[in-house]
Design an enzyme around this catalytic site. Structure first.
Site, PDB file in Angstrom:
ATOM      1  CG  ASN A   1      -2.955  -0.495   4.960  1.00 33.20           C
ATOM      2  OD1 ASN A   1      -3.855  -0.009   5.628  1.00 33.20           O
ATOM      3  ND2 ASN A   1      -2.929  -0.428   3.634  1.00 33.20           N
TER       4      ASN A   1
ATOM      5  CE  LYS B   1      -5.677 -22.698   5.154  1.00 32.47           C
ATOM      6  NZ  LYS B   1      -6.165 -23.463   6.285  1.00 32.47           N
TER       7      LYS B   1
ATOM      8  CG  PHE C   1      -4.090  12.226   3.651  1.00 26.59           C
ATOM      9  CD1 PHE C   1      -5.127  12.774   2.912  1.00 26.59           C
ATOM     10  CD2 PHE C   1      -4.086  12.402   5.030  1.00 26.59           C
ATOM     11  CE1 PHE C   1      -6.148  13.479   3.531  1.00 26.59           C
ATOM     12  CE2 PHE C   1      -5.100  13.114   5.659  1.00 26.59           C
ATOM     13  CZ  PHE C   1      -6.134  13.650   4.920  1.00 26.59           C
TER      14      PHE C   1
ATOM     15  CE  LYS D   1       1.764   9.740  -4.392  1.00 27.71           C
ATOM     16  NZ  LYS D   1       1.287   8.371  -4.590  1.00 27.71           N
TER      17      LYS D   1
ATOM     18  CG  ASP E   1       2.425   1.619  -2.180  1.00 26.03           C
ATOM     19  OD1 ASP E   1       1.777   2.415  -2.885  1.00 26.03           O
ATOM     20  OD2 ASP E   1       2.915   1.930  -1.074  1.00 26.03           O
TER      21      ASP E   1
ATOM     22  CE  LYS F   1       4.943   9.400  -0.711  1.00 29.54           C
ATOM     23  NZ  LYS F   1       4.616   8.760   0.535  1.00 29.54           N
TER      24      LYS F   1
END
Ligand code: PMT
Length: 402
Positions: A212, A291, A326, A344, A281, A340
């Site tokens: 990401n 490969k 966050f 959490k 995630d 959240k």
């Protein structure tokens, strides 16, 4: 950086080491961060760097000679010694360390060091044999016992051609070491802060991964702020090009599973745990050992869910611990972030909008609002990541010191 350096009076003592050129970059960055820098060069330093360079960078006359006619009473040595918020001696030769340790005052810099009660940070630079010599080590010990501070030296190739300890720390490391000496808020002294930062790389095969866009800038800002307030900081970081503070313990990981293992091994000892990482995630269910070859038609990748690290920390947190997640959202910021908070079981969520160029991944700023059990702390604001870190640690310190 700007919050802590802005309007502070720094005396930059430059002594006669080949590393004197690094002091130019230090001066330039300090000025950029808003500090007022008075450059002081010893006679030997002027053989290596010119006062004109420091004068152009800082906008202040470089002080060299104790007995030069006084053009400006502001640079009279007692006035400077009294006014300074911090003395940085970079590079610090064996000679200035010896003079400072023994109270010798035979030029402007050594005299002013004796007269000041401001914190003094030394960045030693010298040949390895000079640095490891018992006389130099004893002088360093004496200065430390009297409250002197040190950054470096590093080990590496030295100007004399040898390799070993004696190389002056890089300018950014020296500047980071100044932060705790200038920061007026000392509300995290004795606290251990554990921060996750950056993104993860989940392998598809040995050369490809799912990743990401997290740059690690938010994690760096958090680590710097916590260090400045006196905390002991551990950062568990995924791959990122943003340098993390030298004074932090940095654990480098790649995957979310490695990050989970590193965090959960340390979370019990931490006073606050802050999840700024963009944890992957999902991971590939069957990462190939070789490969993958192309040309065999469409490929379907099966993904399985990774452990939710901050949720595992939130659900097992002990009394007195403070846990922050966050929440990066593209829609329904407050609603999603509040969900959240509950799911959490964390104390606070830093809700932030991602997707626009000025907020979130890679940006210098965040559109953000803090949310706790009482609800949002206000409306969404566009803040620098530095300001987000400052405000977040106001909350963390308040909770930990309650
Ligand atoms: O690194 P930068 O470029 O500076 O960007 C900063 C940032 C945008 C990445 C940062 O501000 C941020 O928002 N980080 C959290 C990103 C994210 O993964 O958000 P989330 O809503 O998916 O996750 C919520 C929380 O759970 C986060 O604290 C996350 O670290 C944590 N999490 C998520 C998944 C997982 N498997 N384990 C976790 O611990």
């Amino acid at each position: 950086m700007k919050r802590i350096f802005s309007t502070r009076e720094i005396v930059l003592g430059v002594t006669g080491s080949i590393a004197a050129y690094k002091a130019c970059e230090i001066a330039s960055r300090l000025v950029e961060y808003g500090a007022s820098v008075t450059p002081v060069l010893t006679k030997s330093a002027t053989e290596l760097v010119g006062p004109a360079t420091f004068e152009a960078i800082t906008g202040h006359r470089a002080v060299i000679d104790m007995f030069e006619p006084l053009q400006n009473p502001e640079v009279e040595h007692i006035a400077v010694a009294t006014r300074a918020d911090l003395f940085l001696i970079a590079p610090a030769t064996a000679n200035i360390l010896a003079k400072a340790a023994h109270g010798i005052a035979d030029d402007w810099l050594s005299t002013t060091l004796l007269a000041t009660r401001a914190p003094i940070l030394f960045a030693p630079a010298m040949n390895t044999n000079m640095y490891t010599h018992p006389a130099t080590q004893a002088n360093i010990e004496t200065l430390r016992e009297r409250g002197g501070h040190f950054v470096g030296p590093d080990s590496g190739r030295l100007a004399c051609g040898t390799t070993g300890p004696g190389r002056m720390s890089d300018p950014h490391v020296v500047i980071e070491a100044m932060l705790p000496l200038l920061c007026q808020r000392k509300d995290l002294v004795g606290k251990h802060i554990l921060i996750t930062s950056g993104g993860n790389r989940e392998p598809i095969d040995p050369v490809r991964f799912i990743g990401n866009r997290s740059s690690g800038k938010m994690g760096r800002a958090l680590a710097l702020e916590a260090l400045a307030r006196g905390a002991c900081v551990t950062v568990v970081s995924g791959p990122s090009e943003t340098p993390l503070p030298h004074a932090a313990e940095v654990i480098r990981v790649e995957t979310a599973a490695q990050m989970a293992e590193a965090v959960l091994a340390r979370s019990a000892d931490a006073d606050a745990i802050i999840g700024a990482a963009a944890v992957a995630d999902y991971r590939a269910a069957n990462a190939a050992g070789q490969k993958r070859k192309r040309g065999t038609g469409p490929v379907t990748l099966e993904l399985v869910e990774n452990k939710d690290i901050i949720a595992a920390v939130g659900k097992t947190k002990r009394d007195g611990q403070f846990v922050v997640a966050f929440a990066a959202e593209t829609t329904d910021l407050a609603e999603n972030a509040s969900a959240k908070l509950t799911k959490k079981e964390v104390d606070l969520v830093v809700a932030n909008e991602v997707g626009a160029p000025d907020s979130g991944f890679g940006a210098e700023t965040l559109r953000t609002v803090f949310i706790d059990a009482q609800g949002p702390s206000g409306t969404v604001e566009l803040l620098t990541k530095e300001t987000v870190a400052e405000r977040l640690f106001d909350r963390v310190a308040q909770a930990l010191n309650a």
